[in-house]
Design a protein around this motif. Structure first.
Motif, short mmCIF file in Angstrom:
data_model
loop_
_atom_site.label_atom_id
_atom_site.label_comp_id
_atom_site.label_asym_id
_atom_site.label_seq_id
_atom_site.Cartn_x
_atom_site.Cartn_y
_atom_site.Cartn_z
N ARG A 145 -2.52 23.27 34.40
CA ARG A 145 -1.08 23.56 34.46
C ARG A 145 -0.32 22.64 35.41
NH1 ARG A 145 -2.15 28.96 33.65
NH2 ARG A 145 -2.42 29.41 35.87
N VAL A 146 -1.02 22.18 36.47
CA VAL A 146 -0.32 21.36 37.48
C VAL A 146 -0.89 19.93 37.52
CG1 VAL A 146 0.37 23.32 38.91
CG2 VAL A 146 -1.86 22.27 39.29
N LEU A 147 -1.52 19.53 36.44
CA LEU A 147 -2.21 18.24 36.42
C LEU A 147 -1.27 17.08 36.77
CD1 LEU A 147 -5.11 17.44 35.97
CD2 LEU A 147 -4.58 16.98 33.58
N GLY A 148 -0.02 17.18 36.34
CA GLY A 148 0.95 16.11 36.61
C GLY A 148 1.33 16.00 38.08
N ASP A 149 0.91 16.98 38.88
CA ASP A 149 1.22 16.97 40.32
C ASP A 149 -0.02 16.71 41.17
OD1 ASP A 149 3.89 17.68 39.68
OD2 ASP A 149 3.23 19.76 39.41
N PHE A 150 -1.13 16.39 40.50
CA PHE A 150 -2.42 16.17 41.17
C PHE A 150 -2.69 14.69 41.34
CE2 PHE A 150 -4.83 20.24 40.94
CZ PHE A 150 -5.71 20.05 41.98
N LEU A 151 -3.23 14.31 42.50
CA LEU A 151 -3.77 12.96 42.69
C LEU A 151 -5.27 13.09 42.93
CD1 LEU A 151 -1.16 11.30 45.11
CD2 LEU A 151 -1.26 11.18 42.60
N VAL A 152 -6.02 12.08 42.49
CA VAL A 152 -7.45 12.04 42.80
C VAL A 152 -7.79 10.70 43.45
CG1 VAL A 152 -8.19 13.64 40.99
CG2 VAL A 152 -8.03 11.20 40.46
N VAL A 153 -8.86 10.73 44.24
CA VAL A 153 -9.40 9.50 44.81
C VAL A 153 -10.66 9.15 44.04
CG1 VAL A 153 -10.29 8.35 46.86
CG2 VAL A 153 -8.67 10.22 47.10
N GLU A 154 -10.72 7.92 43.58
CA GLU A 154 -11.89 7.47 42.82
C GLU A 154 -12.60 6.38 43.62
OE1 GLU A 154 -10.94 7.04 38.55
OE2 GLU A 154 -12.31 5.32 38.66
N GLU A 155 -13.90 6.56 43.76
CA GLU A 155 -14.73 5.59 44.49
C GLU A 155 -15.89 5.22 43.56
OE1 GLU A 155 -14.36 5.12 48.18
OE2 GLU A 155 -15.81 3.50 47.94
N GLN A 156 -15.97 3.97 43.19
CA GLN A 156 -17.03 3.49 42.27
C GLN A 156 -17.16 4.39 41.05
OE1 GLN A 156 -20.39 3.19 44.96
NE2 GLN A 156 -19.77 1.12 45.53
N GLY A 157 -16.00 4.72 40.47
CA GLY A 157 -16.00 5.48 39.23
C GLY A 157 -16.18 6.98 39.38
N CYS A 187 -9.20 14.95 46.18
CA CYS A 187 -8.07 15.38 45.36
C CYS A 187 -7.06 16.16 46.20
CB CYS A 187 -8.54 16.25 44.19
SG CYS A 187 -9.28 17.82 44.71
N GLY A 188 -5.93 16.41 45.62
CA GLY A 188 -4.90 17.24 46.23
C GLY A 188 -3.70 17.26 45.31
N TYR A 189 -2.88 18.32 45.43
CA TYR A 189 -1.69 18.35 44.57
C TYR A 189 -0.47 18.92 45.30
CZ TYR A 189 -1.79 23.40 43.25
OH TYR A 189 -1.74 24.77 43.23
N LEU A 190 0.68 18.69 44.69
CA LEU A 190 1.95 19.18 45.22
C LEU A 190 2.37 20.42 44.46
CD1 LEU A 190 4.02 15.85 45.41
CD2 LEU A 190 2.90 17.04 47.31
N ASP A 225 13.73 21.46 47.80
CA ASP A 225 13.54 20.52 48.91
C ASP A 225 12.13 20.54 49.50
OD1 ASP A 225 16.18 19.70 48.91
OD2 ASP A 225 16.81 21.40 50.16
N LEU A 226 11.33 21.48 49.09
CA LEU A 226 10.06 21.73 49.80
C LEU A 226 8.87 21.78 48.84
CD1 LEU A 226 8.58 22.66 52.45
CD2 LEU A 226 9.19 25.00 51.80
N VAL A 227 7.83 20.98 49.18
CA VAL A 227 6.57 21.08 48.42
C VAL A 227 5.45 21.42 49.39
CG1 VAL A 227 7.08 19.50 46.51
CG2 VAL A 227 6.20 18.59 48.67
N GLU A 228 4.40 21.99 48.84
CA GLU A 228 3.21 22.33 49.64
C GLU A 228 2.03 21.50 49.13
OE1 GLU A 228 1.89 26.35 49.08
OE2 GLU A 228 0.19 26.11 50.43
N ILE A 229 1.26 20.95 50.05
CA ILE A 229 0.01 20.28 49.67
C ILE A 229 -1.05 21.35 49.48
CG2 ILE A 229 -1.84 18.77 50.47
CD1 ILE A 229 0.25 17.02 51.80
N ARG A 230 -1.65 21.36 48.30
CA ARG A 230 -2.70 22.35 47.99
C ARG A 230 -3.96 21.65 47.47
NH1 ARG A 230 0.60 26.97 44.62
NH2 ARG A 230 2.00 27.56 46.32
#
Ligand SMILES: CC(C)(COP(=O)(O)OP(=O)(O)OC[C@H]1O[C@@H](n2cnc3c(N)ncnc32)[C@H](O)[C@@H]1OP(=O)(O)O)[C@@H](O)C(=O)NCCC(=O)NCCS
Length: 150
Positions: free
Chosen positions: A37-49, A54-57, A63-68
Motif C-alpha cells: 500500500r505504501v510502496l511508492g513511499d519506500f526507499l531501499v538500499v541495495e548492496e551487490q544486488g 529500507c525505510g518509508y515516509l 506538513d509532517l511525515v514520519e519515518i517508519r
C-alpha cells in the motif's frame, strides 16, 4: 551501494528485514499488503544486488511525515547506511513539499546525530490520535519522539 525507490519484487525482502527486528520488539511488524500500500513511499538500499536496508515516509499531515520501518540488515550495521536512508527520505519529503520529518523511536541518539531534536510526543498529535491511541502500549510507551525541520 545504491538507494532507490522500492518496487513490487522487493516487498517480501522488506517484510523479512523489518519483521526480523519486529520479532525482537524493536519495531512494528509489516505485512506484504501493508508494504504494498505504501510502496511508492519506500526507499531501499541495495548492496551487490541484495536489499540490505529500507525505510518509508508515512504522511501525518500536509506538513509532517514520519519515518517508519527504518531497518538495516544486522551484518551491515555501522557503515552509515541507516544515516543515508534517513538523509534520502528527508530529501524525498522536502522534494514533495513537506517541511517536517519525525520519528517515534527507541534509538533517539541515532536520529539526533542526523539533526533531529527530542520533542514532546504530543507535538506530533496526528500520529498520536491517528495510531498510538490504538496501541496496547499507549499508556506505557517507551518510544521517544524526534523531529527535524527540513
Ligand atoms: C538504527 C539502524 C537503522 C541504524 O543503521 P546503521 O546503518 O547501523 O546506522 P549508521 O551506520 O548510519 O549509524 C550508526 C550509528 O548509529 C548508532 N546506533 C545504531 N543503533 C543504535 C542503537 N540501537 N542505539 C543507539 N545508537 C545506535 C551507532 O552507535 C552509530 O553511531 P556512530 O556513528 O557514532 O558510531 C539499525 O541499527 C537498525 O536497523 N536497527 C534495528 C531497527 C531499528 O531500531 N530501527 C529504528 C526504528 S525507528
Amino acid at each position: 551501494m545504491i538507494i532507490r525507490p522500492a518496487a513490487e519484487p522487493d516487498v517480501d525482502v522488506i517484510c523479512a528485514l523489518v519483521n526480523g527486528f519486529a520479532d525482537q520488539n524493536l519495531m512494528l511488524h509489516r505485512t506484504p499488503a501493508q508494504v504494498h500500500r505504501v510502496l511508492g513511499d519506500f526507499l531501499v538500499v541495495e548492496e551487490q544486488g541484495q536489499i540490505v536496508g529500507c525505510g518509508y515516509l508515512a504522511y501525518l499531515s500536509p506538513d509532517l511525515v514520519e519515518i517508519r520501518s527504518l531497518a538495516v540488515h544486522p551484518n551491515q550495521h555501522g557503515k552509515g547506511l541507516g544515516g543515508q536512508i534517513v538523509k534520502s527520505l528527508s530529501e524525498l519529503a522536502r522534494a514533495r513539499g513537506i517541511s517536517q520529518v519525525c520519528a517515534l523511536t527507541l534509538v533517539p541518539d541515532f536520529f539526533v546525530r542526523h539533526g533531529f531534536v527530542h520533542v514532546d510526543r504530543w507535538s506530533i498529535s496526528p500520529k498520536i490520535w491517528g495510531e498510538c491511541v490504538y496501541c496496547p502500549k499507549f499508556h506505557a510507551c517507551d518510544e521517544i519522539a524526534v523531529l527535524k525541520e527540513i
